[in-house]
Design an enzyme around this catalytic site. Structure first.
Site, PDB file in Angstrom:
ATOM      1  N   ARG A   1      12.043  -5.966   3.743  1.00 49.07           N
ATOM      2  CA  ARG A   1      11.945  -4.520   3.579  1.00 49.07           C
ATOM      3  C   ARG A   1      13.044  -3.768   4.316  1.00 49.07           C
ATOM      4  NH1 ARG A   1       5.663  -2.964   3.904  1.00 49.07           N
ATOM      5  NH2 ARG A   1       6.037  -2.768   6.116  1.00 49.07           N
TER       6      ARG A   1
ATOM      7  N   ARG B   1      13.011  -1.951  10.033  1.00 48.41           N
ATOM      8  CA  ARG B   1      12.183  -1.468  11.136  1.00 48.41           C
ATOM      9  C   ARG B   1      11.978  -2.591  12.155  1.00 48.41           C
ATOM     10  NH1 ARG B   1       7.230   0.476   7.497  1.00 48.41           N
ATOM     11  NH2 ARG B   1       6.137  -0.594   9.155  1.00 48.41           N
TER      12      ARG B   1
ATOM     13  N   ARG C   1       1.379  -8.764  13.522  1.00 51.70           N
ATOM     14  CA  ARG C   1       0.655  -7.714  12.778  1.00 51.70           C
ATOM     15  C   ARG C   1      -0.411  -8.334  11.870  1.00 51.70           C
ATOM     16  NH1 ARG C   1       5.233  -4.394   9.931  1.00 51.70           N
ATOM     17  NH2 ARG C   1       3.530  -3.041   9.248  1.00 51.70           N
TER      18      ARG C   1
ATOM     19  N   LYS D   1       0.823  -1.217   0.000  1.00 55.42           N
ATOM     20  CA  LYS D   1       0.000   0.000   0.000  1.00 55.42           C
ATOM     21  C   LYS D   1       0.859   1.270   0.000  1.00 55.42           C
ATOM     22  CE  LYS D   1      -2.111  -0.857   3.892  1.00 55.42           C
ATOM     23  NZ  LYS D   1      -1.398  -2.069   4.346  1.00 55.42           N
TER      24      LYS D   1
ATOM     25  N   ARG E   1      -8.142   1.406  10.172  1.00 56.14           N
ATOM     26  CA  ARG E   1      -7.715   0.041  10.457  1.00 56.14           C
ATOM     27  C   ARG E   1      -8.650  -0.662  11.432  1.00 56.14           C
ATOM     28  NH1 ARG E   1      -1.846   0.813   9.299  1.00 56.14           N
ATOM     29  NH2 ARG E   1      -0.731  -1.123   9.624  1.00 56.14           N
TER      30      ARG E   1
HETATM   31  P1  AMP Z   1       2.106   0.641   8.706  1.00 57.35           P
HETATM   32  O1  AMP Z   1       3.378   1.220   8.250  1.00 57.35           O
HETATM   33  O2  AMP Z   1       0.897   1.290   8.086  1.00 57.35           O
HETATM   34  O3  AMP Z   1       2.040  -0.856   8.594  1.00 57.35           O
HETATM   35  O4  AMP Z   1       1.972   0.988  10.274  1.00 57.35           O
HETATM   36  C1  AMP Z   1       2.965   0.599  11.202  1.00 57.35           C
HETATM   37  C2  AMP Z   1       2.389   0.588  12.606  1.00 57.35           C
HETATM   38  O5  AMP Z   1       1.888   1.888  12.937  1.00 57.35           O
HETATM   39  C3  AMP Z   1       1.221  -0.346  12.815  1.00 57.35           C
HETATM   40  O6  AMP Z   1       1.620  -1.691  13.067  1.00 57.35           O
HETATM   41  C4  AMP Z   1       0.551   0.299  14.022  1.00 57.35           C
HETATM   42  O7  AMP Z   1       1.256   0.035  15.220  1.00 57.35           O
HETATM   43  C5  AMP Z   1       0.711   1.784  13.725  1.00 57.35           C
HETATM   44  N1  AMP Z   1      -0.421   2.299  12.921  1.00 57.35           N
HETATM   45  C6  AMP Z   1      -0.369   2.792  11.651  1.00 57.35           C
HETATM   46  N2  AMP Z   1      -1.597   3.158  11.221  1.00 57.35           N
HETATM   47  C7  AMP Z   1      -2.441   2.890  12.255  1.00 57.35           C
HETATM   48  C8  AMP Z   1      -3.851   3.016  12.435  1.00 57.35           C
HETATM   49  N3  AMP Z   1      -4.638   3.497  11.472  1.00 57.35           N
HETATM   50  N4  AMP Z   1      -4.353   2.622  13.628  1.00 57.35           N
HETATM   51  C9  AMP Z   1      -3.601   2.156  14.612  1.00 57.35           C
HETATM   52  N5  AMP Z   1      -2.278   1.982  14.508  1.00 57.35           N
HETATM   53  C10 AMP Z   1      -1.686   2.345  13.341  1.00 57.35           C
END
Ligand code: AMP
Length: 213
Positions: A127, A160, A171, A13, A88
């Site tokens: 990644r 990361r 996750r 995404k 989410r």
């Molecule tokens: P991502 O890079 O979008 O996979 O986000 C990395 C981490 O950020 C996730 O595993 C969550 O801990 C936090 N995070 C990102 N977006 C959200 C969201 N909309 N709601 C809650 N936590 C989020």
């Protein structure tokens, strides 16, 4: 153009959001990037988010909803936006509906990125991201020109904490429980488009562009 990118972590995404933002000149709102930047700067938001993010859990709804609300009300968002990684949870989706109604706009399309879970694990654990500008790379699919160095800013490429394999599995579990229900939420409103995302970046992008135009 007002788009939501939905799909498991590692479905691609973020990469597609960046390409859409560039091609159509619309802001990309990526809650993950915003939270990571806050963590890197050591702000109060970053400190609050860190333990959730490092263990693969979601940051509390009120925190992310506040971030997105502020961004969507920005004048840059008048011509459109692409939301990456938000909503989410059902609570976030309902809050988004309220925010959009309040600013007299609505969702254009919700693109649901479909990928195989084992491929996701390979994809995420390969990644690497730039510790300075967050640009994304991959040890199999998207190599930087120079090993370990960001093409855009020369920063160091790192893995990361939340991209390590055991965290990725957590996750994915959180995704199934909390985010998967949004597929129904949006398909019932005929907003959902399926995107076959197990493919190379350009093919997926072409597919998306043909849907959203
Ligand atoms: P991502 O890079 O979008 O996979 O986000 C990395 C981490 O950020 C996730 O595993 C969550 O801990 C936090 N995070 C990102 N977006 C959200 C969201 N909309 N709601 C809650 N936590 C989020």
């Amino acid at each position: 153009m007002r788009l939501i990118l939905l799909g498991a972590p590692g479905a691609g995404k973020g990469t597609q959001a960046k390409k859409l933002s560039k091609k159509y000149g619309i802001p990309k709102i990526s809650t993950g990037d915003i939270l990571r930047e806050a963590m890197q700067k050591g702000t109060a938001l970053g400190l609050k988010a860190k333990s959730y993010m490092d263990s693969g859990q979601l940051v509390p709804d009120d925190v992310v909803i506040g971030i997105v609300e502020e961004k969507l009300k920005d004048k840059d968002c008048v011509k459109g936006w692409v939301l990456d990684g938000f909503p989410r949870t059902l609570q976030q989706a309902q809050a988004l509906d309220r925010i959009l109604t309040g600013i007299r706009t609505s969702i254009g399309h919700v693109l649901n990125f479909e990928v195989d879970e084992e491929k996701i694990i390979k994809r995420i654990s390969g990644r690497r991201s730039c510790e300075s500008c967050q640009s994304a790379y991959h040890i199999y699919f998207n190599l930087p020109k120079k090993d370990g160095v960001c093409d855009s800013c020369g920063g160091r490429l790192i893995q990361r904490n939340d991209d390590k394999e055991e965290t990725v599995r957590e996750r994915l579990k959180v995704y199934q429980e909390k985010t998967q229900p949004l597929v129904n939420y949006y398909s019932e409103r005929s907003l959902l488009k399926k995107i076959e995302a197990d493919d190379d970046i350009e093919n997926v992008f072409t597919r998306i562009c043909s849907f959203v135009l």
